[in-house]
Design an enzyme around this catalytic site. Structure first.
Site, short mmCIF file in Angstrom:
data_model
loop_
_atom_site.label_atom_id
_atom_site.label_comp_id
_atom_site.label_asym_id
_atom_site.label_seq_id
_atom_site.Cartn_x
_atom_site.Cartn_y
_atom_site.Cartn_z
N GLY A 118 0.83 -1.18 0.00
CA GLY A 118 0.00 0.00 0.00
C GLY A 118 0.87 1.24 0.00
N ALA A 119 0.37 2.32 0.60
CA ALA A 119 1.11 3.58 0.58
C ALA A 119 2.47 3.44 1.25
CB ALA A 119 0.28 4.66 1.27
N GLY A 146 4.12 0.54 2.29
CA GLY A 146 4.94 -0.52 1.70
C GLY A 146 5.56 -0.11 0.38
N LYS A 167 -2.53 -4.63 6.71
CA LYS A 167 -3.34 -4.21 7.84
C LYS A 167 -3.26 -5.28 8.93
CE LYS A 167 -4.96 -0.37 6.06
NZ LYS A 167 -4.56 0.96 6.61
N ASN A 227 1.25 -0.70 12.26
CA ASN A 227 0.72 0.07 13.38
C ASN A 227 0.17 -0.86 14.46
OD1 ASN A 227 1.19 2.64 12.24
ND2 ASN A 227 -0.70 2.54 11.07
N LYS A 258 5.33 4.51 19.18
CA LYS A 258 4.60 4.71 17.93
C LYS A 258 3.10 4.50 18.15
CE LYS A 258 3.75 5.31 13.56
NZ LYS A 258 4.12 4.34 12.52
N SER A 291 -3.84 7.14 8.37
CA SER A 291 -4.23 5.91 7.66
C SER A 291 -5.65 5.50 8.03
CB SER A 291 -3.25 4.78 7.98
OG SER A 291 -3.23 4.50 9.36
N GLU A 338 -7.82 -0.13 11.51
CA GLU A 338 -7.01 -0.85 12.49
C GLU A 338 -7.27 -0.35 13.92
OE1 GLU A 338 -2.93 -2.19 10.53
OE2 GLU A 338 -3.22 -0.04 10.33
#
Length: 313
Positions: free
Chosen positions: A9-10, A12, A77, A103, A186, A258, A270
């Protein structure tokens, strides 16, 4: 180094494009056929600032025919983690390392259950990205740090090698002796903005203009800090205001979390692995987390309306 990115995705695609441009053998693996086909036919179109450039990448929709990887970076995800790593069996060699840059909490445990704790290295990244369409991303890699480490805190030859590869490619990477604490760091940044952006539909520029949103974020972060401390997690920052400011540091006003991006696409978020993690760990530690519970409930409510009535954020 032969690197496979599970979930192109964005984020990766952003990380994969930088590693590819640096000369590493990288495979971007994603189930979105249109995205993979566009990358393979035209190259990955990467926007940085106001300029676009093309990076010739190798996209795949599955792991067949690639052979054993040196490193697998997991960026699907969180609710797809188990399925993705189980399907990655063809690229798991005798010495393959598996690293999550996802995440939330719980991904490392899931990965260890499938591939074994001995393969696992931990990581967190502040790199960002936005997926504009098939084969087209906004990259947020410049000036953004990534932290990696062995789960037991040891400084090993293999973790140092991964950091060297990332740094040579231009991904600012540091080896940490406290990667578990940094994953929590994080998490708290995601707690600060993710759900609130999803609920309010605001990008960072709007989010940071409203005092009531800031106050809610401070309360959610404070709950997370209390839960982490109750579980003897060593955090690098314990000031809610600093965490709130770090969440948007260096990002343009129009940048979206995200979680908001997922809701705008009508996709599942998520939230269970971010704010929901604070709630679950709080319950185990007898630490109340009413703000995070409320944020989870609100995001899940939006997801319910999307699923049942086709209403997007």
């Amino acid at each position: 180094m032969k690197i496979c990115v599970l979930g192109a995705g964005a984020l990766g695609s952003s990380i994969g494009s930088v590693l590819t441009a640096a000369g590493e053998e990288v495979y971007l693996i994603d189930q979105w056929t249109g995205h993979v086909n566009a990358m393979n036919e035209y190259g990955l179109k990467v926007r940085e600032g106001s300029a676009d450039r093309f990076v010739k990448v190798q996209g795949r929709t599955d792991c067949e025919g690639i052979g054993s990887a040196d490193l697998i970076i997991v960026l699907v995800k969180s609710f797809h983690t188990r399925e993705a790593i189980e399907k990655a069996a063809p690229i798991l060699g005798e010495s393959t390392m598996v690293m999550s840059l996802q995440n939330g909490l719980g991904n490392e445990e899931t990965l260890a259950e499938v591939v074994g704790i001995e393969r696992l290295i931990g990581g967190k990244t502040y790199v960002g990205g936005v997926l504009l369409g098939p084969g087209h991303i906004i990259a947020g890699t410049k000036g953004k740090y990534t932290y990696i480490g062995e789960m037991n805190g040891a400084i090993t030859e293999r973790i140092t090698k991964v950091a060297d590869v990332f740094n040579r490619a231009g991904l600012l990477t540091t080896v940490s002796e406290n990667i578990v604490g940094m994953i929590w760091d994080k998490l708290l940044i995601n707690v600060a903005t993710g759900a609130l952006a999803g609920i309010t539909k605001l990008p960072y520029g709007g989010l940071y203009q409203i005092p009531e949103i800031r106050d809610c974020a401070f309360a959610a972060i404070s709950e997370g800090i209390a839960v982490a401390k109750a579980n003897n997690v060593k955090l690098s920052v314990e000031d809610p205001e600093k965490i709130w400011l770090m969440a948007a540091e260096g990002l343009p006003d129009e940048f979206k979390t995200s979680m908001l991006q997922s809701l705008e696409k009508g996709q599942k978020t998520e939230v269970d692995f971010i704010n929901g993690s604070v709630v679950r760990w709080g319950e185990k530690s007898n630490i109340p987390t009413p703000v995070n519970k409320t944020l989870v409930a609100n995001v899940k409510g939006i997801e319910y309306w999307m699923e049942n009535y086709g209403v997007k954020a």
